[in-house]
Write an enzyme that holds these catalytic residues in place. Structure first.
Site, PDB file in Angstrom:
ATOM      1  CG  HIS A 118      42.666  34.716  36.698  1.00 18.88           C
ATOM      2  ND1 HIS A 118      43.361  34.950  37.869  1.00 18.88           N
ATOM      3  CD2 HIS A 118      42.469  35.943  36.160  1.00 18.88           C
ATOM      4  CE1 HIS A 118      43.544  36.247  38.031  1.00 18.88           C
ATOM      5  NE2 HIS A 118      43.017  36.886  37.000  1.00 18.88           N
ATOM      6  CD  GLU A 175      39.730  37.939  33.434  1.00 19.34           C
ATOM      7  OE1 GLU A 175      40.307  39.035  33.287  1.00 19.34           O
ATOM      8  OE2 GLU A 175      39.578  37.388  34.534  1.00 19.34           O
ATOM      9  CD  GLU A 220      48.519  38.927  29.872  1.00 19.12           C
ATOM     10  OE1 GLU A 220      47.882  39.107  30.931  1.00 19.12           O
ATOM     11  OE2 GLU A 220      49.240  39.808  29.356  1.00 19.12           O
TER      12      GLU A 220
END
Length: 975
Positions: free
Chosen positions: A67, A70, A145
């Site tokens: 994730h 991504e 992130e």
């Protein structure tokens, strides 16, 4: 382009070609010989072209690596060396879809556009992002992130921050999300599916930067990729682009990403988990009970379609026998189920919500005994026909509001292609329906139930129980852990962490160079159609009732929308508009019980839906019109049948069945409750609009937290107030369903208008004709500045006001302001620096304006950003290229592709709002003429809105209480 099997074009060898009549397309399967990339082209005349590249990405743990990756690959790459090319594309592309998605075993990167130049630009940026990301050059991307230790001063407490970290804290604040996370963990425990691919917040900080980049090296290679090209794009040009710009530079390798198969269980496995509630909450009716069954393999097309139908039949309609049995036995307040085919071994899930732990054995007994009875006695054939018809209608209609068709087809392809199966097995459904429809004369579904559920030991049973104070325990444990970590750090190590945070902040605060920004491909204003699309709408009359006719190609489907003005209701009864919408079609009528009625609807239509809607009057502050909207869609040949059923519901619904009414109230309350935490931003923004607009007050009552509270009150007081409730329903129904309230909206081709003419007298015959007295609603003064408390771990922070009341007027360039603020100022300060998952602003024609954040770790810091937006706007400067980008990104929103049904609804909404085609063209012209001076001129407007100090925050109870001086009142969301 002439294609022959086994020939090579631009490095791609054609392996297979196939006509897929179900989607009116020709499919080609290729392999890129040098790189090993797999590619499918779905060729048809759809101008909404889709490109997607996906990778098989089995998670190795629950750190959320896949994730975080991504997110991170879209933060700059070799050719597009800006901090966030993804955001630059959102600002300045005509894309109709742009996103990336992490699944339990794959990660996909889809884009779509109707403009060819834009389409290739998007393809270029995404291919460079996934194959050459800047994650190797800038560890700060991982920190931003994913996660990092957040500390700015040696005296500060150590905390965690990161976009995915906060996103998943929000996701697992919902018990339902937590339960679904445990499904594959319990039935596929020896496979990667046991891990949380999205990331478990308790484990995310275990992920190292080294493991992160090594995973990319291993799995993000063309040999592990699955590429889709969809639509009317030129195949030769597409293949040449991919080969020459990317794939020719890679050699085929073996990537060991295969997903192992879980060995079947010898017996059902039982598990229990906990979720947190507050100390003051009761434990009653808070447990989730769940049974799961592994169903065959992902590439079994007929089995997958059959189980989609069977799940609908057993669990998703008022007639659903398994759902009915559980509710009738008092097990839970709501029952749901899903068949998920997006894993190598699909899983059927059965869930009862708002139960008690003592019900666990009865839950299993009722499920198994009901299914056994269905096998022994046979499923009602009408129930079978109804579910087959409904699923077939939806597949053949092919309307996917919000998603391009190519993306839907890609996800279905991946459900077998990823596991070495026939990629088209889930698209070629005609032959399956032929086989499945034998169920109307055989024991087809009964045999499936016996084999795959009753005799299937590969199953799990989950109890998710509430625990008082668990969240506080976890927060304390986290605080203790971080304090302990800090104590083990030397002064030098703390300085290193501070320096890393400083470096991250510097990167976040440093603007991209003009040279870097210029690398992002973009269109020019000349690529934009300066003319706004004119949606078809013609005023006609039938039987004295206004008809809004939309001449559209509907493929022999009739879209009939009935709009009933609700102003005949009193202010205190407005909530009954939504209540009626939620129960109509789910109660017995004079001629049918509710189960039979549901079957009749699904046999004869593609569905009848009811919803409260309202439309503000353009240019008239505070004026709006509320409607109860009924959507009926059906084949033209069955429109009369659909209208007859609707007439039965309008005229003959029996509101007096008290047990059924209470059951529905409990079910609706439970369903809304399950969505409240995940949709905290909607609660917050609806509250803001209620604080500052009359329409907002109405919408909050019918669509917001007030409606949930109304249901809670109905359930609690039902025994003493049931006769009043039933009377109100009858009175509201009579007041609304009146010929004098009605406007008809109808979509078809001109030659099919006569079908409406034929049924219109029937529609009108079902309605009252009494004189209507419309009063202006008066909801009085309402409480503002609410802190809405949840057991969630993040916040949704909203602030707003009404700029028209402050003397400003609506202008088309406010759309550009939304783009600029949402993808520049707010994005950089609330998401990038603050760690929230999302943030956006909205400025409406009625003057209502708000900014709201999504899954936000902060409150005060976010409000400060909102308040300082005026300063950003006062100092706003933009060169011509950047302003062009903002304008293009705004036009993208204005030109979003619509389905047939949505075209009619938007045209009707504009009609009711008195928004003319000239208004829409003027708004478009104002967007196209926007310059930085225009944007600066909005600073006083934004300042006036923020100075109203209207705030609503939904989120963590302790966090909001720490900031209680911001609020006039604190209230728990979940009752």
């Amino acid at each position: 382009m002439t294609l022959r099997l086994n020939e090579v074009q631009h490095g791609f060898k054609l392996i297979e070609e196939r006509e897929i009549k179900e989607i009116s397309s020709k499919a080609y399967v290729f392999e890129h010989e040098k790189s090993g990339a797999r590619l499918i082209k779905i060729d048809n005349n759809d101008d909404n072209k889709v490109f997607s590249i996906g990778f098989r990405t089995p998670p190795e743990d629950s750190t959320g690596l896949t994730h975080i990756l991504e997110h991170s690959v879209l933060c700059g790459s070799r050719k597009f060396n800006t901090k966030e090319p993804f955001v630059e594309l959102l600002k300045g592309s005509l894309n109709t879809f742009l996103n990336a998605m992490t699944y339990p075993d794959k990660t996909i990167y889809p884009v779509a556009s109707r403009n060819e130049k834009d389409y290739f630009n998007l393809m270029d940026v995404y291919m460079d992002a996934v194959l050459y990301p800047n994650i190797y050059k800038h560890p700060e991307i991982f920190m931003q992130e994913g996660w990092h230790y957040n500390i700015e001063d040696p005296k500060d407490e150590l905390t965690y921050n990161g976009v995915v970290y906060n996103e998943m804290k929000g996701a697992y604040s919902s018990p339902e999300s937590l339960m679904y996370r445990m499904v594959t963990k319990t039935v596929l425990p020896d496979t990667p599916y046991k891990e949380a691919s999205g990331g478990d917040p308790d484990v995310i900080p275990d992920l190292t930067y080294e493991k992160f980049v090594n995973y990319h090296k291993k799995y993000y290679h063309p040999s592990n990729s699955y590429i889709l090209l969809y639509g009317d794009g030129q195949l030769d040009k597409e293949l040449k682009f991919l080969d020459e710009n990317y794939l020719k530079d890679f050699d085929k390798i073996e990537v060991k990403s295969n997903i192992p198969t879980q060995k079947s269980f010898e017996s059902l496995k039982e598990h229990s988990f906990e979720y947190g509630i507050s100390e003051e909450d009761t434990l009653d009716d808070k447990t989730y009970l769940n049974l799961n069954f592994v169903i065959g393999k992902a590439d079994e097309g007929e089995l997958a379609l059959a189980f989609e139908i069977l799940t609908h039949m057993l669990l998703k309609t008022p007639a659903a026998p398994l759902k009915k049995a559980l509710l009738d036995n008092g097990i839970g307040k709501a029952v749901s189920g899903e068949y998920s085919g997006s894993t190598k071994q699909p899983v059927l899930t059965i869930v009862a919500k708002n139960c008690n732990e003592k019900d666990k054995d009865r839950f299993k007994d009722v499920v198994y005994s009901t299914l056994k009875e269905l096998v022994d006695k046979g499923i009602d054939k009408e129930t079978i026909e109804a579910s087959i018809n409904r699923i077939e209608f939806e597949l053949r209609e092919g309307e996917y509001d919000g998603y391009p068709k190519g993306l839907i087809h890609y996800t279905r392809i991946m459900d077998s292609w990823l596991y070495e199966g026939d990629p088209f097995v889930h698209l070629e459904y005609d032959k399956y329906f032929e086989s499945i429809k034998t169920a109307l004369k055989t024991n087809y579904f009964e045999d499936l139930i016996k084999k795959y559920i009753l005799d299937n030991n590969h199953s799990s049973f989950i109890i998710l129980r509430p625990k008082k104070g668990l969240n506080e325990e976890k927060q304390k444990a986290l605080r203790d852990k971080l304090d302990s970590v800090k104590k083990t750090l030397s002064e030098a190590e703390i300085k290193t962490l501070i320096d890393k945070c400083k470096t991250l902040k510097e990167r976040q605060n440093t603007a991209d160079t003009e040279e870097a920004l210029a690398s992002i491909p973009m269109l020019s204003i000349d690529d934009i159609d300066r003319k706004a699309e004119v949606l078809p709408l013609e005023e006609r009359t039938l039987g004295g009732v206004k008809v809004l006719y939309h001449k559209l190609f509907t493929n022999k489907i009739a879209y009939l929308n009935l709009y009933f003005n609700c102003k005949a209701l009193s202010s205190e009864d407005v909530v009954y508009v939504r209540f009626l919408a939620d129960i109509l079609g789910k109660l017995d009528t004079k001629n049918y019980n509710y189960g039979t009625l549901s079957n009749k609807i699904n046999i004869n239509t593609g569905g009848i839906a009811y919803s409260p809607v309202s439309y503000s009057l353009n240019g008239k502050e505070g004026e709006y019109t509320p409607y109860l909207l009924i959507n009926l869609k059906t084949l033209l040949s069955k429109l009369e049948n659909g209208v007859d059923l609707l007439g039965e519901i309008i005229q003959n619904t029996i509101f007096d069945k008290e047990d059924r009414l209470l059951q529905l109230i409990k079910e609706m309350r439970s369903r809304i409750e399950g969505r409240l935490i995940d949709n905290g931003h909607r609660l917050a923004l609806r509250k803001i609009l209620a604080y500052c607009t009359e329409k907002g007050k109405y919408d909050e009552i019918t669509l917001g937290l007030t409606y949930y509270q109304f249901l809670c009150k109905l359930e609690e007081d039902f025994d003493s107030k049931k006769s009043d409730i039933i009377s109100k329903l009858k009175e509201s129904s009579e007041a609304i369903f009146n010929k004098n309230n009605l406007v008809i909206s109808y979509s078809s081709e001109e030659e099919d208008y006569n079908v409406l003419e034929k049924v219109a007298p029937k529609i009108l015959s079902y309605l009252g004709e009494a004189d209507i007295f419309n009063d202006r609603f008066d909801f009085g003064e309402i409480v503002t500045n609410e802190g809405l408390l949840t057991q969630g771990n993040v916040q949704y922070v909203a602030k707003g006001g009404n700029f028209i009341k402050k003397g400003f007027s609506y202008h088309g360039s406010l759309n550009v302001l939304e783009t600029i603020s949402g993808f520049d100022y707010l994005w950089n300060n609330v998401r990038v620096k603050g760690g929230a998952y999302g943030v956006f602003a909205n400025f409406r024609r009625d003057g209502g304006a708000y900014i709201v954040s999504y899954r936000d770790p902060n409150i005060r810091e976010t409000i400060k950003v909102y308040d300082e937006m005026k300063d950003y706007l006062n100092n706003f400067r933009s060169n011509e290229r950047e302003m062009t980008k903002y304008i293009i990104g705004t036009v993208r929103k204005l030109d979003y592709p619509m389905t047939t049904a949505s075209k009619a609804e938007v045209a009707t909404a504009n009609y009711f709002s008195n928004i003319t085609s000239e208004d829409i063209q003027r708004e478009r012209d104002e967007v196209l003429q926007t310059d930085d001076k225009t944007i600066r001129s909005f600073a006083p407007l934004v300042e006036s809105v923020m100075n109203e100090d209207l705030i609503c925050v939904v989120g963590n109870e302790n966090k909001i209480k720490e900031n209680k001086e911001l609020f006039n009142t604190l209230e728990k969301v979940i009752k």
